[in-house]
Write a protein that holds these residues in place. Structure first.
Motif, PDB file in Angstrom:
ATOM      1  N   ALA A 186       0.835  -1.209   0.000  1.00 30.75           N
ATOM      2  CA  ALA A 186       0.000   0.000   0.000  1.00 30.75           C
ATOM      3  C   ALA A 186       0.866   1.255   0.000  1.00 30.75           C
ATOM      4  N   VAL A 215       1.034   4.255  -2.896  1.00 27.32           N
ATOM      5  CA  VAL A 215       0.833   5.689  -2.678  1.00 27.32           C
ATOM      6  C   VAL A 215       2.029   6.474  -3.193  1.00 27.32           C
ATOM      7  N   ARG A 260      -6.441  -3.885  -4.372  1.00 29.68           N
ATOM      8  CA  ARG A 260      -7.047  -2.896  -3.477  1.00 29.68           C
ATOM      9  C   ARG A 260      -6.253  -1.593  -3.505  1.00 29.68           C
ATOM     10  N   SER A 261      -4.924  -1.711  -3.586  1.00 24.35           N
ATOM     11  CA  SER A 261      -4.094  -0.506  -3.688  1.00 24.35           C
ATOM     12  C   SER A 261      -4.399   0.242  -4.979  1.00 24.35           C
ATOM     13  N   THR A 274      -7.824   1.960  -4.576  1.00 23.71           N
ATOM     14  CA  THR A 274      -7.706   3.102  -3.665  1.00 23.71           C
ATOM     15  C   THR A 274      -7.076   4.302  -4.371  1.00 23.71           C
ATOM     16  N   GLN A 276      -9.559   5.810  -6.873  1.00 19.66           N
ATOM     17  CA  GLN A 276     -10.631   6.571  -6.223  1.00 19.66           C
ATOM     18  C   GLN A 276     -10.121   7.931  -5.744  1.00 19.66           C
ATOM     19  N   LYS A 277      -8.894   7.970  -5.254  1.00 22.46           N
ATOM     20  CA  LYS A 277      -8.320   9.247  -4.815  1.00 22.46           C
ATOM     21  C   LYS A 277      -8.080  10.170  -5.999  1.00 22.46           C
ATOM     22  N   GLN A 317     -16.214   5.859  -7.416  1.00 24.48           N
ATOM     23  CA  GLN A 317     -16.371   4.767  -6.467  1.00 24.48           C
ATOM     24  C   GLN A 317     -16.280   3.429  -7.193  1.00 24.48           C
TER      25      GLN A 317
END
Length: 423
Positions: free
Chosen positions: A8, A12, A55-56, A59, A62-63, A68
């Motif tokens: 994760a 980022v 999932r990363s 995420t 979405q950011k 969504q």
């Protein structure tokens, strides 16, 4: 920090670094929208470690977009069944990830909206991607799904076990005889030298390397050709390898899969695609790398590629396409490359440190890229998943039960050829 937490964090960092660049390669720059995007559901085939990577990705998307996404991660064995059930019940995901060997039946049933025009609207430049997976996901004259990866089959090997046995690391271009000798040298009372699944995706490179073929016509197959000299010689070579006692027994395979045996030091080498990397990275104390396949005649490898498809029943095709454009673009593929899951289909990411850095195992990731010129894909036809099951079931009899190879090959012809001819 746990391995999943590290994934994760890397995601980022990658997002921030790539966002600082002037724009995407392969996908449109603008992921935003003047109106709230519709919520979409995306189903992927993923074991726990792979699911952490996706999932990363979600995420980060979405950011970046404000959209969504409901990610549905399903285990490898249940993915197709769940997809089929979802389509039958009218509750299909808006987008889904699928292997090229498995998508043709969904296209035939009208379940897939060709992704090419949808991604054209998102500004995706197909010229920025490797050609082989694009060909594999083209059916009926159209690009049906957009590939995220271009993996090949490689040999995973345990550095510690090689060192203990005093065996030199595998070298590019090693011969089948050298491969067999290495497996024998690595075999002890506690460890088997190598593990090979009885599937056509494992056998195909050796069949092609020895000058054989799987079917009579790759584009429009009507019969299998595994019984013909080139293919039979390759399969016999594998049967002979198994006869040396360097591979796990049927009882050992029933108790534990090859990937788990490799993780626990019970197998020194095994054949697989890039999909294994996230789980292997999480195995504490495991020092592993990858090597090119051994060669029987000329170098050959088989494509392993998954792609994002858009469901024809989706009411949010544009939103699904926007997500896919991000997932296969510079930012998305950097995240999945850092997570270890993929050999990026986007050339710019495949040749970047996100994929090639030796700081994260396997150190020899360049092996995957070196195999690209030798990649071929198995037939893309609606009956192929059934044909593949027939071949795998029969080869298992030869590899694990000692059934004579010619008997098995005759049974493959009997069961698989009618499927190819649509009977």
């Amino acid at each position: 920090m746990s391995a999943r937490g590290a994934i994760a964090a890397l995601a980022v960092s990658a997002l921030l670094a790539v966002s600082a660049c002037s724009g995407e390669q392969g996908a449109a720059d603008d992921t935003g929208s003047s109106t709230p995007a519709a919520k979409i559901t995306v189903q992927v085939r993923a074991d726990p470690e792979e699911a952490a990577v996706y999932r990363s990705l979600v995420t980060a998307y979405q950011k970046a977009s404000g959209a969504q996404v409901d990610l549905v991660a399903v285990g490898r064995q249940d993915h197709l069944t769940r997809l089929s059930t979802a389509f039958a019940s009218g509750d299909a995901p808006d987008a889904f990830l699928i292997n090229y060997r498995e998508y043709a039946p969904f296209v035939q049933r009208g379940a897939v909206a060709p992704v090419g025009p949808l991604l054209d609207q998102q500004g995706v430049d197909r010229a920025a991607y490797y050609e082989e997976p694009l060909r594999a996901f083209s059916y009926g004259g159209a690009l049906q799904c957009m590939p995220q990866n271009i993996s090949s089959l490689v040999v995973y090997w345990n550095r510690a076990l090689f060192k203990q046995a005093g065996v030199a690391p595998p070298k590019t271009g090693w011969t089948w005889a050298e491969f067999v000798a290495t497996a024998r040298a690595l075999t002890t009372a506690k460890t088997k030298g190598v593990g090979i699944d009885p599937s056509i995706t494992r056998m195909a490179p050796f069949i092609w390397s020895s000058g054989g073929s799987i079917v009579d016509n790759d584009e429009a197959p009507t019969r299998t050709t595994l019984h013909e000299p080139g293919a039979r010689a390759a399969l016999q070579a594998v049967v002979d390898l198994i006869g040396t006692g360097t591979t796990p027994t049927k009882k050992q395979l029933a108790a534990q899969g090859l990937d788990e045996q490799f993780m626990t030091g019970k197998v020194a080498m095994f054949l697989s695609s890039r999909v294994e990397v996230p789980a292997l990275r999480e195995q504490r104390g495991l020092d592993f790398d990858v090597a090119a396949l051994p060669v029987l005649g000329k170098p050959a490898s088989v494509l392993h590629s998954d792609a994002y498809c858009v469901s024809s029943s989706s009411e949010h095709k544009d939103a699904a396409a926007k997500f896919i454009a991000y997932a296969v673009g510079q930012q998305g593929q950097t995240i999945t490359a850092l997570g270890g899951r993929t050999v990026p289909s986007l050339k710019a990411v495949a040749t970047s440190p996100a994929f090639l850095s030796p700081a994260r195992p396997p150190a020899s990731s360049q092996v995957f890229l070196d195999a690209i010129p030798q990649l071929r894909h198995t037939p893309v036809t609606p009956s192929w998943p059934e044909v593949e099951d027939v071949i795998g079931n029969q080869l298992q009899r030869a590899f694990e039960d000692g059934v004579p190879l010619d008997q098995v090959l005759a049974e493959i012809q009997k069961q698989a050829d009618p499927l190819l001819r649509g009977r």
